[in-house]
Design an enzyme around this catalytic site. Structure first.
Site, PDB file in Angstrom:
ATOM      1  N   LYS B  93       0.743  -1.127   0.043  1.00 21.54           N
ATOM      2  CA  LYS B  93       0.034  -0.156   0.010  1.00 21.54           C
ATOM      3  C   LYS B  93       0.712   1.463   0.010  1.00 21.54           C
ATOM      4  O   LYS B  93       0.687   2.240   0.646  1.00 21.54           O
ATOM      5  CB  LYS B  93      -0.990  -0.106   1.269  1.00 21.54           C
ATOM      6  CG  LYS B  93      -1.819  -1.214   1.378  1.00 21.54           C
ATOM      7  CD  LYS B  93      -3.221  -1.270   1.161  1.00 21.54           C
ATOM      8  CE  LYS B  93      -3.907  -2.578   1.067  1.00 21.54           C
ATOM      9  NZ  LYS B  93      -3.773  -3.268   1.924  1.00 21.54           N
ATOM     10  N   ARG B  94       2.032   1.291  -0.789  1.00 23.29           N
ATOM     11  CA  ARG B  94       2.806   2.269  -0.916  1.00 23.29           C
ATOM     12  C   ARG B  94       2.245   3.453  -1.929  1.00 23.29           C
ATOM     13  O   ARG B  94       1.329   3.129  -2.727  1.00 23.29           O
ATOM     14  CB  ARG B  94       4.215   1.913  -1.447  1.00 23.29           C
ATOM     15  CG  ARG B  94       4.789   0.896  -0.605  1.00 23.29           C
ATOM     16  CD  ARG B  94       5.019   1.682   0.642  1.00 23.29           C
ATOM     17  NE  ARG B  94       6.108   0.858   1.717  1.00 23.29           N
ATOM     18  CZ  ARG B  94       5.770  -0.002   2.511  1.00 23.29           C
ATOM     19  NH1 ARG B  94       4.334  -0.264   2.725  1.00 23.29           N
ATOM     20  NH2 ARG B  94       6.544  -0.744   3.215  1.00 23.29           N
TER      21      ARG B  94
END
Lengths: 276, 276
Positions: B93-94
Protein backbone atom coordinates in the site's frame (compact mmCIF):
# COMPACT_ATOMS: atom_id res chain seq x y z
CA UNK A 1 1.99 15.37 24.29
CA UNK A 2 3.22 15.74 20.73
CA UNK A 3 1.64 19.14 20.11
CA UNK A 4 3.11 20.59 23.30
CA UNK A 5 6.56 19.37 22.37
CA UNK A 6 6.20 20.90 18.91
CA UNK A 7 4.94 24.29 20.05
CA UNK A 8 7.60 24.52 22.79
CA UNK A 9 10.32 23.74 20.23
CA UNK A 10 8.98 26.32 17.78
CA UNK A 11 8.97 28.95 20.55
CA UNK A 12 12.31 28.06 22.15
CA UNK A 13 14.27 27.69 18.92
CA UNK A 14 12.36 30.23 16.84
CA UNK A 15 12.20 27.76 13.98
CA UNK A 16 9.63 25.92 11.87
CA UNK A 17 12.30 24.08 9.94
CA UNK A 18 12.13 20.37 9.25
CA UNK A 19 14.87 18.71 7.22
CA UNK A 20 13.92 15.70 5.11
CA UNK A 21 16.61 13.05 5.29
CA UNK A 22 16.07 11.68 1.74
CA UNK A 23 19.50 10.14 1.55
CA UNK A 24 20.52 8.98 -1.91
CA UNK A 25 23.84 7.40 -2.89
CA UNK A 26 23.61 8.99 -6.33
CA UNK A 27 23.33 12.49 -4.92
CA UNK A 28 25.77 12.65 -2.02
CA UNK A 29 29.25 14.12 -2.65
CA UNK A 30 31.40 11.66 -4.58
CA UNK A 31 34.35 11.91 -2.18
CA UNK A 32 32.21 10.27 0.52
CA UNK A 33 32.05 7.06 -1.51
CA UNK A 34 35.55 6.27 -0.27
CA UNK A 35 34.15 5.94 3.26
CA UNK A 36 33.03 2.59 4.64
CA UNK A 37 29.49 3.82 5.31
CA UNK A 38 29.04 6.93 3.13
CA UNK A 39 25.31 7.41 3.69
CA UNK A 40 25.75 7.27 7.44
CA UNK A 41 28.62 9.75 7.35
CA UNK A 42 26.50 11.99 5.13
CA UNK A 43 23.52 11.91 7.52
CA UNK A 44 25.81 12.43 10.52
CA UNK A 45 27.41 15.52 9.01
CA UNK A 46 24.09 16.97 7.86
CA UNK A 47 22.45 16.45 11.26
CA UNK A 48 25.48 17.82 13.11
CA UNK A 49 25.59 20.92 10.89
CA UNK A 50 21.87 21.73 11.08
CA UNK A 51 20.55 20.46 14.41
CA UNK A 52 20.64 23.88 16.07
CA UNK A 53 18.58 25.36 13.21
CA UNK A 54 16.04 22.61 12.43
CA UNK A 55 13.52 21.48 15.03
CA UNK A 56 12.53 18.35 13.11
CA UNK A 57 14.18 15.70 10.98
CA UNK A 58 12.07 13.64 8.61
CA UNK A 59 13.64 10.49 7.22
CA UNK A 60 11.77 9.56 4.05
CA UNK A 61 11.30 5.87 4.79
CA UNK A 62 11.09 4.94 1.09
CA UNK A 63 14.73 5.87 0.62
CA UNK A 64 15.83 3.59 3.47
CA UNK A 65 13.49 0.73 2.58
CA UNK A 66 14.89 0.81 -0.96
CA UNK A 67 18.29 -0.19 0.40
CA UNK A 68 16.97 -3.36 1.99
CA UNK A 69 18.49 -4.51 5.27
CA UNK A 70 21.38 -2.03 4.95
CA UNK A 71 18.79 0.75 4.77
CA UNK A 72 17.06 -0.24 8.00
CA UNK A 73 20.45 -0.40 9.69
CA UNK A 74 21.24 3.05 8.35
CA UNK A 75 17.90 4.34 9.64
CA UNK A 76 18.51 2.84 13.09
CA UNK A 77 21.97 4.42 13.31
CA UNK A 78 20.71 7.74 11.91
CA UNK A 79 17.96 7.95 14.53
CA UNK A 80 20.59 7.70 17.25
CA UNK A 81 22.27 10.82 15.90
CA UNK A 82 19.22 13.05 16.33
CA UNK A 83 19.06 14.77 19.73
CA UNK A 84 15.93 14.01 21.74
CA UNK A 85 14.87 17.67 21.77
CA UNK A 86 13.91 17.33 18.11
CA UNK A 87 10.79 16.00 16.43
CA UNK A 88 11.59 12.89 14.40
CA UNK A 89 9.02 12.12 11.74
CA UNK A 90 8.78 8.82 9.87
CA UNK A 91 7.63 9.92 6.44
CA UNK A 92 6.11 6.54 5.67
CA UNK A 93 2.64 7.31 4.23
CA UNK A 94 1.33 4.07 5.69
CA UNK A 95 -2.22 2.87 6.58
CA UNK A 96 -3.99 -0.42 6.06
CA UNK A 97 -6.72 -2.39 7.83
CA UNK A 98 -6.55 -1.96 11.61
CA UNK A 99 -4.47 -5.00 12.52
CA UNK A 100 -1.80 -4.16 9.93
CA UNK A 101 -1.73 -0.47 10.89
CA UNK A 102 -1.36 -1.54 14.53
CA UNK A 103 1.78 -3.53 13.70
CA UNK A 104 3.10 -0.56 11.80
CA UNK A 105 2.36 1.91 14.61
CA UNK A 106 4.06 -0.38 17.13
CA UNK A 107 7.14 -0.51 14.95
CA UNK A 108 7.48 3.21 14.31
CA UNK A 109 6.42 4.50 17.73
CA UNK A 110 7.64 1.77 20.10
CA UNK A 111 10.57 0.07 18.41
CA UNK A 112 12.02 3.05 16.55
CA UNK A 113 10.87 5.80 18.92
CA UNK A 114 9.68 8.17 16.20
CA UNK A 115 7.74 11.17 17.51
CA UNK A 116 5.42 11.23 14.51
CA UNK A 117 4.50 9.38 11.35
CA UNK A 118 2.81 10.34 8.07
CA UNK A 119 -0.23 8.29 7.01
CA UNK A 120 -2.46 8.07 3.95
CA UNK A 121 -6.20 8.78 4.49
CA UNK A 122 -7.95 6.73 1.77
CA UNK A 123 -8.81 3.71 3.95
CA UNK A 124 -10.50 5.82 6.65
CA UNK A 125 -10.86 5.86 10.42
CA UNK A 126 -9.85 2.37 11.52
CA UNK A 127 -6.77 2.44 9.28
CA UNK A 128 -5.57 5.59 11.10
CA UNK A 129 -6.86 4.99 14.64
CA UNK A 130 -4.18 2.35 15.28
CA UNK A 131 -1.67 5.22 14.99
CA UNK A 132 -3.81 7.80 16.81
CA UNK A 133 -4.09 5.54 19.84
CA UNK A 134 -0.49 6.41 20.63
CA UNK A 135 -1.68 9.64 22.13
CA UNK A 136 1.77 11.04 22.94
CA UNK A 137 2.87 10.65 19.30
CA UNK A 138 1.93 12.77 16.30
CA UNK A 139 0.08 11.50 13.23
CA UNK A 140 0.32 13.65 10.10
CA UNK A 141 -2.47 12.67 7.73
CA UNK A 142 -1.86 13.33 4.03
CA UNK A 143 -4.42 15.95 2.99
CA UNK A 144 -3.18 17.98 0.00
CA UNK A 145 0.06 16.96 -1.64
CA UNK A 146 2.65 18.91 -3.58
CA UNK A 147 2.88 16.69 -6.67
CA UNK A 148 1.06 17.04 -10.01
CA UNK A 149 -1.07 13.97 -9.23
CA UNK A 150 -2.72 15.82 -6.35
CA UNK A 151 -5.22 17.05 -8.95
CA UNK A 152 -6.50 13.55 -9.80
CA UNK A 153 -8.47 12.87 -6.61
CA UNK A 154 -7.72 15.50 -3.96
CA UNK A 155 -9.45 18.25 -5.98
CA UNK A 156 -12.52 16.21 -6.88
CA UNK A 157 -15.68 18.04 -5.94
CA UNK A 158 -17.64 16.56 -3.02
CA UNK A 159 -20.67 18.53 -1.77
CA UNK A 160 -19.32 21.69 -3.36
CA UNK A 161 -15.87 21.45 -1.88
CA UNK A 162 -12.71 19.56 -2.83
CA UNK A 163 -12.05 16.13 -1.35
CA UNK A 164 -9.02 17.39 0.58
CA UNK A 165 -11.32 19.55 2.68
CA UNK A 166 -13.40 16.46 3.51
CA UNK A 167 -10.15 14.87 4.68
CA UNK A 168 -9.44 17.96 6.82
CA UNK A 169 -12.95 17.77 8.34
CA UNK A 170 -12.50 14.10 9.19
CA UNK A 171 -9.10 14.83 10.72
CA UNK A 172 -10.73 17.50 12.90
CA UNK A 173 -13.08 14.79 14.24
CA UNK A 174 -10.16 12.47 14.91
CA UNK A 175 -8.24 15.26 16.60
CA UNK A 176 -11.13 16.06 18.91
CA UNK A 177 -11.09 12.44 20.03
CA UNK A 178 -7.34 11.68 20.08
CA UNK A 179 -5.68 15.13 20.20
CA UNK A 180 -2.59 14.23 18.21
CA UNK A 181 -3.39 14.88 14.54
CA UNK A 182 -1.39 16.85 12.04
CA UNK A 183 -1.90 17.36 8.30
CA UNK A 184 0.47 17.06 5.36
CA UNK A 185 -0.26 19.98 3.06
CA UNK A 186 1.93 20.73 0.08
CA UNK A 187 3.44 24.14 -0.47
CA UNK A 188 2.78 24.04 -4.22
CA UNK A 189 -0.84 25.11 -3.67
CA UNK A 190 -0.32 27.73 -0.94
CA UNK A 191 -3.55 29.61 -1.63
CA UNK A 192 -5.50 26.43 -0.91
CA UNK A 193 -3.95 26.17 2.54
CA UNK A 194 -6.18 28.96 3.86
CA UNK A 195 -9.38 26.95 3.35
CA UNK A 196 -7.80 24.03 5.22
CA UNK A 197 -6.68 26.38 8.04
CA UNK A 198 -10.25 27.62 8.41
CA UNK A 199 -11.38 24.08 9.16
CA UNK A 200 -8.48 23.17 11.46
CA UNK A 201 -7.25 26.43 13.02
CA UNK A 202 -4.71 24.91 15.40
CA UNK A 203 -3.70 21.49 14.03
CA UNK A 204 -0.01 21.40 13.01
CA UNK A 205 0.76 21.33 9.30
CA UNK A 206 3.71 19.51 7.82
CA UNK A 207 4.46 21.49 4.65
CA UNK A 208 6.72 19.80 2.10
CA UNK A 209 7.34 21.01 -1.41
CA UNK A 210 9.52 24.00 -0.53
CA UNK A 211 12.47 24.12 -2.90
CA UNK A 212 12.79 21.43 -5.56
CA UNK A 213 9.04 21.05 -5.81
CA UNK A 214 8.61 24.79 -6.28
CA UNK A 215 6.38 25.60 -3.33
CA UNK A 216 5.75 29.19 -2.49
CA UNK A 217 7.19 29.95 0.94
CA UNK A 218 5.57 33.31 1.63
CA UNK A 219 2.03 32.12 1.08
CA UNK A 220 2.70 28.83 2.84
CA UNK A 221 3.53 30.81 5.98
CA UNK A 222 0.70 33.24 5.49
CA UNK A 223 -1.97 30.61 4.98
CA UNK A 224 -0.44 27.50 6.52
CA UNK A 225 0.53 28.66 10.02
CA UNK A 226 -1.93 29.30 12.85
CA UNK A 227 -2.93 32.73 14.12
CA UNK A 228 0.43 33.10 15.86
CA UNK A 229 2.40 32.22 12.73
CA UNK A 230 3.14 28.90 14.39
CA UNK A 231 1.78 25.27 14.37
CA UNK A 232 3.59 24.30 11.18
CA UNK A 233 6.73 22.58 10.03
CA UNK A 234 8.25 23.72 6.76
CA UNK A 235 10.15 20.81 5.31
CA UNK A 236 13.00 21.04 2.86
CA UNK A 237 15.00 18.02 1.72
CA UNK A 238 17.10 18.15 -1.45
CA UNK A 239 17.77 21.92 -1.39
CA UNK A 240 19.48 21.56 1.97
CA UNK A 241 21.01 18.08 1.74
CA UNK A 242 22.51 18.60 -1.68
CA UNK A 243 23.32 22.31 -1.47
CA UNK A 244 26.87 21.37 -2.44
CA UNK A 245 28.48 18.18 -3.70
CA UNK A 246 31.93 19.31 -2.59
CA UNK A 247 33.91 18.88 0.63
CA UNK A 248 31.96 21.76 2.13
CA UNK A 249 28.60 19.98 1.74
CA UNK A 250 27.72 20.13 5.45
CA UNK A 251 28.63 23.79 5.70
CA UNK A 252 26.59 24.50 2.55
CA UNK A 253 23.65 22.59 4.04
CA UNK A 254 23.96 24.68 7.20
CA UNK A 255 23.93 27.88 5.17
CA UNK A 256 20.90 26.73 3.15
CA UNK A 257 19.09 25.80 6.36
CA UNK A 258 19.92 29.14 8.00
CA UNK A 259 18.84 31.05 4.93
CA UNK A 260 15.56 29.16 4.67
CA UNK A 261 14.77 29.55 8.36
CA UNK A 262 15.53 33.28 8.14
CA UNK A 263 13.15 33.55 5.21
CA UNK A 264 10.52 31.61 7.15
CA UNK A 265 10.90 33.87 10.17
CA UNK A 266 10.77 37.00 8.04
CA UNK A 267 7.38 35.89 6.69
CA UNK A 268 6.23 34.87 10.18
CA UNK A 269 7.04 38.36 11.45
CA UNK A 270 5.16 39.88 8.50
CA UNK A 271 2.14 37.75 9.33
CA UNK A 272 2.29 38.60 13.03
CA UNK A 273 2.60 42.32 12.25
CA UNK A 274 -0.40 42.06 9.97
CA UNK A 275 -2.39 40.31 12.70
CA UNK A 276 -1.61 42.81 15.48
CA UNK B 1 3.30 -9.59 -19.11
CA UNK B 2 1.73 -9.74 -15.68
CA UNK B 3 -1.84 -10.21 -16.90
CA UNK B 4 -0.86 -13.07 -19.22
CA UNK B 5 0.95 -14.84 -16.40
CA UNK B 6 -2.08 -14.42 -14.16
CA UNK B 7 -4.65 -15.64 -16.67
CA UNK B 8 -2.48 -18.61 -17.66
CA UNK B 9 -2.10 -19.59 -14.01
CA UNK B 10 -5.84 -19.29 -13.38
CA UNK B 11 -6.55 -21.52 -16.38
CA UNK B 12 -3.80 -24.09 -15.83
CA UNK B 13 -4.34 -24.51 -12.09
CA UNK B 14 -8.09 -23.85 -12.04
CA UNK B 15 -7.63 -21.55 -9.08
CA UNK B 16 -8.18 -17.93 -8.09
CA UNK B 17 -6.68 -18.46 -4.66
CA UNK B 18 -4.17 -16.07 -3.13
CA UNK B 19 -2.84 -16.75 0.35
CA UNK B 20 -1.88 -13.78 2.48
CA UNK B 21 1.31 -14.44 4.40
CA UNK B 22 0.42 -12.26 7.43
CA UNK B 23 2.82 -14.05 9.71
CA UNK B 24 2.43 -13.24 13.40
CA UNK B 25 4.46 -14.66 16.27
CA UNK B 26 1.42 -14.41 18.56
CA UNK B 27 -0.75 -16.54 16.27
CA UNK B 28 1.50 -19.34 15.03
CA UNK B 29 1.34 -22.70 16.85
CA UNK B 30 3.13 -22.49 20.20
CA UNK B 31 5.24 -25.60 19.58
CA UNK B 32 7.05 -23.76 16.77
CA UNK B 33 8.49 -21.29 19.26
CA UNK B 34 11.06 -23.96 20.18
CA UNK B 35 12.52 -23.68 16.66
CA UNK B 36 15.40 -21.33 15.93
CA UNK B 37 13.43 -19.41 13.30
CA UNK B 38 9.76 -20.16 14.00
CA UNK B 39 8.23 -17.67 11.55
CA UNK B 40 10.35 -18.98 8.71
CA UNK B 41 9.45 -22.58 9.52
CA UNK B 42 5.80 -21.55 9.68
CA UNK B 43 5.91 -19.83 6.27
CA UNK B 44 7.85 -22.75 4.79
CA UNK B 45 5.29 -25.31 5.95
CA UNK B 46 2.33 -23.18 4.84
CA UNK B 47 3.79 -22.56 1.38
CA UNK B 48 4.77 -26.22 0.98
CA UNK B 49 1.28 -27.39 1.99
CA UNK B 50 -0.67 -24.99 -0.23
CA UNK B 51 1.47 -24.17 -3.26
CA UNK B 52 -0.35 -26.60 -5.54
CA UNK B 53 -3.71 -25.00 -4.63
CA UNK B 54 -2.89 -21.28 -4.46
CA UNK B 55 -1.68 -19.41 -7.53
CA UNK B 56 -0.54 -16.37 -5.55
CA UNK B 57 1.11 -15.58 -2.24
CA UNK B 58 0.75 -12.13 -0.76
CA UNK B 59 3.15 -11.21 2.04
CA UNK B 60 1.61 -8.36 3.99
CA UNK B 61 4.69 -6.15 4.20
CA UNK B 62 3.50 -4.43 7.40
CA UNK B 63 3.91 -7.67 9.31
CA UNK B 64 7.52 -8.04 8.16
CA UNK B 65 8.45 -4.39 8.54
CA UNK B 66 7.16 -4.55 12.12
CA UNK B 67 9.91 -7.05 12.96
CA UNK B 68 12.68 -4.70 11.88
CA UNK B 69 15.76 -6.16 10.24
CA UNK B 70 14.76 -9.70 11.23
CA UNK B 71 11.51 -9.17 9.33
CA UNK B 72 13.23 -8.17 6.10
CA UNK B 73 15.48 -11.20 6.42
CA UNK B 74 12.40 -13.36 6.94
CA UNK B 75 10.77 -11.83 3.87
CA UNK B 76 13.87 -12.45 1.76
CA UNK B 77 14.05 -16.09 2.84
CA UNK B 78 10.29 -16.56 2.43
CA UNK B 79 10.37 -15.24 -1.15
CA UNK B 80 12.90 -17.93 -2.02
CA UNK B 81 10.41 -20.60 -0.94
CA UNK B 82 7.72 -19.57 -3.43
CA UNK B 83 7.98 -21.37 -6.79
CA UNK B 84 8.38 -19.05 -9.78
CA UNK B 85 5.13 -20.25 -11.35
CA UNK B 86 3.23 -18.27 -8.72
CA UNK B 87 2.27 -14.61 -8.50
CA UNK B 88 4.01 -12.96 -5.55
CA UNK B 89 2.34 -9.77 -4.40
CA UNK B 90 3.92 -7.22 -2.06
CA UNK B 91 0.93 -5.96 -0.11
CA UNK B 92 2.64 -2.70 0.72
CA UNK B 93 0.00 0.00 0.00
CA UNK B 94 2.76 2.43 -0.95
CA UNK B 95 2.78 5.62 -3.09
CA UNK B 96 4.45 8.98 -2.62
CA UNK B 97 5.83 11.70 -4.87
CA UNK B 98 7.42 10.26 -8.01
CA UNK B 99 11.05 10.08 -6.90
CA UNK B 100 10.11 8.24 -3.68
CA UNK B 101 7.72 5.87 -5.48
CA UNK B 102 10.49 5.14 -7.97
CA UNK B 103 12.83 4.03 -5.19
CA UNK B 104 10.06 1.88 -3.82
CA UNK B 105 9.24 0.30 -7.19
CA UNK B 106 12.92 -0.47 -7.79
CA UNK B 107 13.11 -2.20 -4.43
CA UNK B 108 10.00 -4.36 -4.78
CA UNK B 109 10.27 -5.19 -8.48
CA UNK B 110 14.04 -5.29 -9.07
CA UNK B 111 15.67 -6.18 -5.77
CA UNK B 112 12.96 -8.44 -4.35
CA UNK B 113 11.52 -9.73 -7.63
CA UNK B 114 7.90 -9.35 -6.65
CA UNK B 115 5.42 -9.86 -9.51
CA UNK B 116 3.04 -7.24 -8.22
CA UNK B 117 2.58 -4.62 -5.54
CA UNK B 118 -0.42 -2.90 -3.94
CA UNK B 119 -0.48 0.92 -3.97
CA UNK B 120 -2.67 3.64 -2.51
CA UNK B 121 -4.37 6.04 -4.98
CA UNK B 122 -4.77 9.31 -3.04
CA UNK B 123 -1.65 11.06 -4.41
CA UNK B 124 -2.62 10.44 -8.05
CA UNK B 125 -0.93 9.65 -11.35
CA UNK B 126 2.73 10.48 -10.78
CA UNK B 127 2.74 8.66 -7.44
CA UNK B 128 1.63 5.48 -9.24
CA UNK B 129 3.35 5.80 -12.60
CA UNK B 130 6.75 4.98 -11.08
CA UNK B 131 5.29 1.51 -10.42
CA UNK B 132 3.37 1.26 -13.70
CA UNK B 133 6.53 1.90 -15.70
CA UNK B 134 7.59 -1.65 -14.81
CA UNK B 135 5.35 -2.93 -17.54
CA UNK B 136 5.94 -6.64 -16.91
CA UNK B 137 4.88 -6.26 -13.26
CA UNK B 138 1.39 -5.86 -11.84
CA UNK B 139 0.18 -2.84 -9.86
CA UNK B 140 -2.95 -3.33 -7.76
CA UNK B 141 -4.40 0.06 -6.90
CA UNK B 142 -6.52 0.25 -3.75
CA UNK B 143 -10.06 1.08 -4.88
CA UNK B 144 -12.66 -0.17 -2.38
CA UNK B 145 -11.43 -1.67 0.87
CA UNK B 146 -12.93 -4.24 3.20
CA UNK B 147 -12.63 -2.33 6.47
CA UNK B 148 -15.24 -0.16 8.22
CA UNK B 149 -13.26 2.99 7.41
CA UNK B 150 -13.91 2.44 3.70
CA UNK B 151 -17.11 4.47 4.26
CA UNK B 152 -15.26 7.63 5.30
CA UNK B 153 -13.89 8.66 1.91
CA UNK B 154 -14.37 5.88 -0.66
CA UNK B 155 -18.18 6.27 -0.61
CA UNK B 156 -18.18 10.07 -0.82
CA UNK B 157 -20.36 11.26 -3.65
CA UNK B 158 -18.49 12.79 -6.62
CA UNK B 159 -20.57 13.72 -9.70
CA UNK B 160 -23.32 11.35 -8.60
CA UNK B 161 -21.09 8.38 -8.05
CA UNK B 162 -18.89 7.21 -5.18
CA UNK B 163 -15.22 8.19 -5.12
CA UNK B 164 -14.10 4.57 -5.55
CA UNK B 165 -15.65 4.59 -9.05
CA UNK B 166 -13.61 7.69 -9.88
CA UNK B 167 -10.55 5.72 -8.81
CA UNK B 168 -11.64 2.85 -11.07
CA UNK B 169 -12.07 5.27 -14.01
CA UNK B 170 -8.60 6.73 -13.46
CA UNK B 171 -7.14 3.22 -13.25
CA UNK B 172 -8.78 2.40 -16.58
CA UNK B 173 -6.89 5.37 -18.11
CA UNK B 174 -3.62 4.19 -16.56
CA UNK B 175 -4.25 0.67 -17.79
CA UNK B 176 -4.84 1.84 -21.34
CA UNK B 177 -1.43 3.48 -21.22
CA UNK B 178 0.59 0.96 -19.23
CA UNK B 179 -1.43 -2.28 -19.46
CA UNK B 180 -0.52 -3.65 -16.04
CA UNK B 181 -3.13 -2.37 -13.59
CA UNK B 182 -5.17 -4.33 -11.09
CA UNK B 183 -7.59 -3.15 -8.41
CA UNK B 184 -7.90 -4.03 -4.74
CA UNK B 185 -11.61 -4.41 -4.02
CA UNK B 186 -12.83 -5.73 -0.68
CA UNK B 187 -15.20 -8.65 -0.43
CA UNK B 188 -17.22 -7.00 2.33
CA UNK B 189 -19.17 -4.92 -0.19
CA UNK B 190 -19.69 -7.55 -2.92
CA UNK B 191 -22.71 -5.86 -4.48
CA UNK B 192 -20.58 -2.77 -5.12
CA UNK B 193 -18.10 -4.81 -7.14
CA UNK B 194 -20.47 -4.97 -10.10
CA UNK B 195 -20.37 -1.22 -10.69
CA UNK B 196 -16.56 -1.35 -10.65
CA UNK B 197 -16.61 -4.30 -13.08
CA UNK B 198 -18.74 -2.32 -15.49
CA UNK B 199 -16.01 0.33 -15.68
CA UNK B 200 -13.06 -2.09 -15.90
CA UNK B 201 -14.41 -5.29 -17.48
CA UNK B 202 -11.08 -7.10 -17.76
CA UNK B 203 -8.68 -5.62 -15.19
CA UNK B 204 -7.72 -8.18 -12.49
CA UNK B 205 -9.19 -7.70 -9.04
CA UNK B 206 -7.39 -8.61 -5.85
CA UNK B 207 -10.21 -9.37 -3.44
CA UNK B 208 -9.28 -9.51 0.25
CA UNK B 209 -11.72 -9.70 3.13
CA UNK B 210 -12.82 -13.30 2.64
CA UNK B 211 -12.93 -15.02 5.99
CA UNK B 212 -12.10 -13.06 9.14
CA UNK B 213 -13.33 -9.81 7.63
CA UNK B 214 -16.65 -11.41 6.73
CA UNK B 215 -16.63 -10.97 2.99
CA UNK B 216 -19.28 -12.68 0.95
CA UNK B 217 -17.64 -15.18 -1.38
CA UNK B 218 -20.56 -15.97 -3.67
CA UNK B 219 -21.23 -12.37 -4.66
CA UNK B 220 -17.53 -11.57 -4.86
CA UNK B 221 -17.23 -14.18 -7.59
CA UNK B 222 -20.46 -13.19 -9.25
CA UNK B 223 -19.64 -9.49 -9.40
CA UNK B 224 -15.86 -9.40 -9.05
CA UNK B 225 -14.69 -11.78 -11.79
CA UNK B 226 -14.72 -11.00 -15.50
CA UNK B 227 -17.16 -12.48 -18.02
CA UNK B 228 -15.33 -15.80 -17.91
CA UNK B 229 -15.44 -15.99 -14.11
CA UNK B 230 -11.74 -15.19 -14.18
CA UNK B 231 -9.40 -12.12 -13.82
CA UNK B 232 -9.54 -12.10 -10.03
CA UNK B 233 -7.56 -13.29 -7.05
CA UNK B 234 -9.50 -14.20 -3.94
CA UNK B 235 -7.21 -13.66 -0.98
CA UNK B 236 -7.51 -15.34 2.37
CA UNK B 237 -4.95 -14.91 5.13
CA UNK B 238 -5.81 -15.76 8.73
CA UNK B 239 -8.48 -18.37 7.97
CA UNK B 240 -5.91 -20.46 6.15
CA UNK B 241 -2.71 -19.65 8.07
CA UNK B 242 -4.24 -20.18 11.47
CA UNK B 243 -6.75 -22.93 10.68
CA UNK B 244 -5.13 -24.93 13.48
CA UNK B 245 -2.65 -24.05 16.21
CA UNK B 246 -1.69 -27.71 16.67
CA UNK B 247 0.99 -29.91 15.11
CA UNK B 248 -1.27 -30.40 12.10
CA UNK B 249 -1.34 -26.66 11.28
CA UNK B 250 0.04 -27.10 7.75
CA UNK B 251 -2.37 -29.90 6.95
CA UNK B 252 -5.24 -27.83 8.35
CA UNK B 253 -4.11 -24.88 6.22
CA UNK B 254 -4.11 -27.15 3.19
CA UNK B 255 -7.63 -28.34 3.94
CA UNK B 256 -8.86 -24.76 4.45
CA UNK B 257 -7.22 -23.72 1.16
CA UNK B 258 -8.74 -26.68 -0.72
CA UNK B 259 -12.15 -26.04 0.75
CA UNK B 260 -12.02 -22.35 -0.14
CA UNK B 261 -10.83 -22.98 -3.68
CA UNK B 262 -13.57 -25.58 -4.17
CA UNK B 263 -16.13 -23.04 -2.99
CA UNK B 264 -14.64 -20.44 -5.33
CA UNK B 265 -14.78 -22.83 -8.28
CA UNK B 266 -18.34 -23.87 -7.46
CA UNK B 267 -19.41 -20.21 -7.71
CA UNK B 268 -17.32 -19.71 -10.86
CA UNK B 269 -19.13 -22.65 -12.49
CA UNK B 270 -22.49 -21.19 -11.41
CA UNK B 271 -21.54 -17.88 -12.97
CA UNK B 272 -20.34 -19.51 -16.19
CA UNK B 273 -23.53 -21.60 -16.43
CA UNK B 274 -25.57 -18.48 -15.96
CA UNK B 275 -23.60 -16.69 -18.69
CA UNK B 276 -23.91 -19.47 -21.30
Amino acid sequence: MFKNKLSKLIRDKNSLLSIGLDVDIEKIPKFLLREKDPLYIFNREIIEATKDIAIAFKPNIGFYEALGIAGWRLLEKTLQLIPSDHIIIADAKRADIYNTSKKCAEFYFENCNFDAVTVSPYMGTDSISAFLEYDTSGVFIVCLTSNDGSCDFQYLNVDDEPLYLKVARKVLEWDLKFGNCGLVVGATHPEDLSSIREIVPTIPFLIPGIGKQGGNLKYSIQYGTDNQASAALINSSRNILYASDKFNFAEAAREAALELNDEINKFRIQKNEFLT
